[in-house]
Design a protein around this motif. Structure first.
Motif, PDB file in Angstrom:
ATOM      1  N   PRO A   1      -1.694  10.184  12.553  1.00 40.25           N
ATOM      2  CA  PRO A   1      -1.936   8.908  12.800  1.00 40.25           C
ATOM      3  C   PRO A   1      -3.048   8.781  13.693  1.00 40.25           C
ATOM      4  N   THR A   2      -4.342   8.239  13.390  1.00 40.69           N
ATOM      5  CA  THR A   2      -5.371   7.834  14.326  1.00 40.69           C
ATOM      6  C   THR A   2      -5.624   6.329  14.192  1.00 40.69           C
ATOM      7  N   SER A   3      -5.295   5.588  15.212  1.00 45.15           N
ATOM      8  CA  SER A   3      -5.799   4.095  15.029  1.00 45.15           C
ATOM      9  C   SER A   3      -7.403   3.780  14.779  1.00 45.15           C
ATOM     10  N   PRO A   4      -7.430   2.793  13.984  1.00 47.99           N
ATOM     11  CA  PRO A   4      -6.341   2.016  13.282  1.00 47.99           C
ATOM     12  C   PRO A   4      -5.951   2.496  11.900  1.00 47.99           C
ATOM     13  N   ASN A   5      -4.623   2.645  11.876  1.00 39.31           N
ATOM     14  CA  ASN A   5      -3.940   3.182  10.557  1.00 39.31           C
ATOM     15  C   ASN A   5      -3.882   2.120   9.586  1.00 39.31           C
ATOM     16  N   THR A   6      -3.721   2.413   8.313  1.00 40.44           N
ATOM     17  CA  THR A   6      -3.442   1.828   7.141  1.00 40.44           C
ATOM     18  C   THR A   6      -3.100   0.284   7.320  1.00 40.44           C
ATOM     19  N   HIS A   7      -1.535   0.383   8.099  1.00 43.40           N
ATOM     20  CA  HIS A   7      -0.993  -1.032   8.399  1.00 43.40           C
ATOM     21  C   HIS A   7      -1.771  -1.704   9.262  1.00 43.40           C
ATOM     22  N   GLU A   8      -2.443  -1.196  10.073  1.00 46.45           N
ATOM     23  CA  GLU A   8      -3.279  -2.004  11.088  1.00 46.45           C
ATOM     24  C   GLU A   8      -4.465  -2.689  10.487  1.00 46.45           C
ATOM     25  N   VAL A   9      -5.106  -2.022   9.710  1.00 47.35           N
ATOM     26  CA  VAL A   9      -6.308  -2.367   9.085  1.00 47.35           C
ATOM     27  C   VAL A   9      -5.842  -3.650   8.060  1.00 47.35           C
ATOM     28  N   ALA A  10      -4.973  -3.205   7.178  1.00 50.11           N
ATOM     29  CA  ALA A  10      -4.322  -4.146   6.152  1.00 50.11           C
ATOM     30  C   ALA A  10      -3.840  -5.449   6.913  1.00 50.11           C
TER      31      ALA A  10
ATOM     32  N   SER B   1      -4.794  -6.974   9.730  1.00 49.54           N
ATOM     33  CA  SER B   1      -5.691  -7.578  10.219  1.00 49.54           C
ATOM     34  C   SER B   1      -6.112  -8.624   9.132  1.00 49.54           C
ATOM     35  N   VAL B   2      -5.966  -8.474   7.938  1.00 54.59           N
ATOM     36  CA  VAL B   2      -6.358  -9.443   6.788  1.00 54.59           C
ATOM     37  C   VAL B   2      -5.018 -10.181   6.274  1.00 54.59           C
ATOM     38  N   VAL B   3      -3.877  -9.306   6.276  1.00 52.54           N
ATOM     39  CA  VAL B   3      -2.888  -9.902   5.396  1.00 52.54           C
ATOM     40  C   VAL B   3      -1.663  -9.353   6.412  1.00 52.54           C
ATOM     41  N   PRO B   4      -1.083 -10.361   7.370  1.00 54.56           N
ATOM     42  CA  PRO B   4      -0.163  -9.976   8.220  1.00 54.56           C
ATOM     43  C   PRO B   4       1.224  -9.308   7.772  1.00 54.56           C
ATOM     44  N   GLU B   5       1.357  -9.649   6.486  1.00 51.71           N
ATOM     45  CA  GLU B   5       2.552  -9.253   6.019  1.00 51.71           C
ATOM     46  C   GLU B   5       2.712  -8.116   4.884  1.00 51.71           C
ATOM     47  N   ALA B   6       1.517  -7.467   5.049  1.00 52.70           N
ATOM     48  CA  ALA B   6       1.528  -6.195   4.341  1.00 52.70           C
ATOM     49  C   ALA B   6       2.300  -5.222   4.428  1.00 52.70           C
TER      50      ALA B   6
ATOM     51  N   GLU C   1      12.370   0.954  -1.604  1.00 52.95           N
ATOM     52  CA  GLU C   1      12.600  -0.189  -0.740  1.00 52.95           C
ATOM     53  C   GLU C   1      11.576  -0.986  -0.189  1.00 52.95           C
ATOM     54  N   LEU C   2      10.330  -0.438  -0.075  1.00 55.76           N
ATOM     55  CA  LEU C   2       9.025  -1.250   0.339  1.00 55.76           C
ATOM     56  C   LEU C   2       8.288  -1.818  -0.717  1.00 55.76           C
ATOM     57  N   ILE C   3       8.316  -1.232  -1.768  1.00 52.24           N
ATOM     58  CA  ILE C   3       7.180  -1.270  -2.979  1.00 52.24           C
ATOM     59  C   ILE C   3       7.807  -2.014  -4.122  1.00 52.24           C
TER      60      ILE C   3
ATOM     61  N   PHE D   1       0.748  -1.082  -0.112  1.00 60.46           N
ATOM     62  CA  PHE D   1      -0.126   0.091   0.200  1.00 60.46           C
ATOM     63  C   PHE D   1       0.790   1.164  -0.020  1.00 60.46           C
ATOM     64  N   VAL D   2       0.543   2.227  -0.721  1.00 62.83           N
ATOM     65  CA  VAL D   2       1.127   3.594  -0.853  1.00 62.83           C
ATOM     66  C   VAL D   2       0.063   4.618  -0.454  1.00 62.83           C
ATOM     67  N   ASP D   3       0.006   5.076   0.879  1.00 58.21           N
ATOM     68  CA  ASP D   3      -0.961   6.000   1.363  1.00 58.21           C
ATOM     69  C   ASP D   3      -0.396   7.653   1.412  1.00 58.21           C
TER      70      ASP D   3
END
Length: 268
Positions: free
Chosen positions: A83-92, A94-99, A145-147, A75-77
């Motif tokens: 930052p307000t939880s849940p943020n993008t990495h937390e949501v992603a 929850s479905v795909v741990p390696e996001a 590095e990430l994408i 994901f590129v956000d």
């Protein structure tokens, strides 16, 4: 990894910033007097500003869960915001741990919080960048590095493009950001609109005139071209509470004042 770009003490607290105003709408505390004054001006003119912001945030979370459920792992956000939880990495995750998530924002206060709230769990990075310089974002070391651009990517432009003026070519910016995305990639986009608040367009713009980014609200016909090259996922470009709601659909008229259009497009 966090690339702050410049020290947090250089944060300009004298001018309202859209990210900090949005934080105020959401009930956050990472804002300053100038942000609160400008946000209260908007709320006074448009009492639905707060529920609109919350509905947009909920849309973001549903769209990210959808993308992860479709097999997207990166994901590129852009325009991350405070930052307000849940943020993008937390949501992603929850479905795909390696996001993997690359966060981008132009407000140094976001950078000040990124290490603690966005990038502390690995497979996530943050850097300061401006969507008006899309090539700079795409060429940044954190993105590289990430994408992996040989694999599908979810590009997120949530509540962002209404801070890009017409003369800054928002459609061209989107084309640049998406031209090298592979087939199967998703564009997650929401945009403020006057379609449901036609009487407050000028006043809302006035509240942002001294902010670090001005406000250009657009109607649905002006937002649809941002999805050029993408097929809209059902139910299309809709008011954000109507995009794949978690519960029963809202009753007719219940969302009439939510001032955001939102949708998800698939490339290829």
């Amino acid at each position: 990894m966090t690339d702050k770009g410049f020290p947090a003490e250089e944060i300009d607290t004298s001018r309202p910033h859209p990210a900090r105003m949005y934080d105020y709408y959401l009930g956050g505390k990472d804002n300053y007097e100038a942000d609160r004054e400008a946000a209260e001006m908007v709320i006074h003119m448009t009492p639905d500003a707060r529920p609109s912001a919350r509905a947009n945030r909920d849309f973001m979370q549903r769209a990210v869960r959808y993308a992860a459920g479709q097999g997207i792992r990166q994901f590129v956000d852009i325009g991350t915001g405070i930052p307000t939880s849940p943020n993008t990495h937390e949501v992603a995750r929850s479905v795909v741990p390696e996001a993997r998530v690359a966060y981008v924002d132009n407000d140094p206060i976001v950078a000040a919080h990124a290490g603690a709230r966005l990038t502390n769990t690995g497979n996530a990075g943050f850097f300061l960048g401006d969507v008006r310089e899309p090539e700079t974002i795409l060429e940044h070391a954190t993105i590289r590095e990430l994408i992996d651009f040989d694999q599908p990517v979810a590009l997120m432009l949530v509540a962002l493009l209404h801070f890009v003026r017409d003369d800054e070519d928002p459609a061209g910016i989107v084309r640049t950001l998406t031209k090298n995305l592979p087939a199967g990639s998703l564009l997650i986009l929401s945009h403020g609109t006057t379609d449901f608040h036609r009487d407050v367009d000028a006043d809302a713009g006035e509240a942002y005139k001294n902010a670090t980014s001005t406000l250009t609200l657009r109607g649905k016909p002006e937002i649809e071209p941002f999805f050029e090259g993408f097929s809209l996922v059902e139910p299309g470009l809709v008011q954000v509470p109507l995009w794949r709601p978690d519960g029963p659909p809202a009753q007719e008229g219940e969302n009439v004042r939510i001032a955001f259009w939102g949708g998800v497009g698939r490339k290829g």
